[in-house]
Design an enzyme around this catalytic site. Sequence first.
Site: not given
Length: 358
Positions: A137, A291, A320
């Site tokens: 991320s 995601d 995610h």
Amino acid sequence: MQAEFRHYHYPHTFVLESGTSLPEIDLAYQTWGQMNAAGDNVIWICHAFTGSQDVADWWQGLVGPGKLFNPENNFIVCANILGSHYGSTGPLSTNPQTGEPYFHAFPDVTIRDVVNAFELLRQDLGIHTIKTCIGGSMGGQQAVEWGIINPDLIQNLILVATNAVHSPWGVAFNESQRMAIELDKTWGESHPKAGIDGMKAARATALISYRNYETYQITQARQDHSLEKTLRAVSYQRYQGEKLAQRFNAFSYYILSNMMDSQDVGRNRGGIIPALKQIKSNTLVIGIKSDALFPIVEQEFLAKHIPGASFQVIDSLYGHDGFLIESGLMTKAIRLWQKLQLLEVNPMAEFFRELERL
């Protein structure tokens, strides 16, 4: 073997990408294990949005004795990023020029600024080579930026559920969260708890992007048809807001959301693709099929334009957040990539390993 929490102080002006500056900076960081004599066993882990330097806490499935990243034979480093809540210079830190906390006066910090601060810490630690740099991320945004800033530093680069430029979709989610904080009547005040209720709403918004429709269908499904009980999804959203409020502050949340939006590796480099082509590291890009926030097309783009990059997909229910939850799948994907790398370097190595097993 215990992890060590440490502190790095840079007593000079730290110029930010925006042209503003911080009079000095501090980085709180954790190390685990020992650097060997050759200095070639360094694992640097970049944390995500509200993460900390305590990587064994938030990524315990991957880091620790006997795990993929093992401190028994590696020197593991994780630093809390600028602007965050866990000891590095941020909005609640004291501005040495005024003697008061920065609060709203804390300047915008970009992903590139974070990596430039990491470079100072790296040099202070005497690290000349990073065996593996990994991040998911916003941590992945830092890792890919580092691979461009210093192409000869990182041998193996692992980018998980991340991107080269933050999308309008991602920016919109972040702006919605900032709007929630701004609507908190206390947000204009200067104290550590200012905007905290707004941050709770912001976190609830964020959770929707971290998971997906199918996740909520399974984990927060209705238990009955009664109107008298609170729906599970309602209590879950409120719980997540309260949980974050116990460990974070709205100032850092606001700053870090803007930091994520700053991600654009092509800025002042002639474009995104030319920037990615500067990466020399052996690179693995991992995408999560479900995601919604960093859709898999963004990882496909990274893998396509980073020279020689490999690409793997994890099929996870958790969207995610799968990069934090699916430790087994993550470990399997990375170990497979490491095995394939070994075969490329020495095709006979695996043959002899099989002979030893017989």
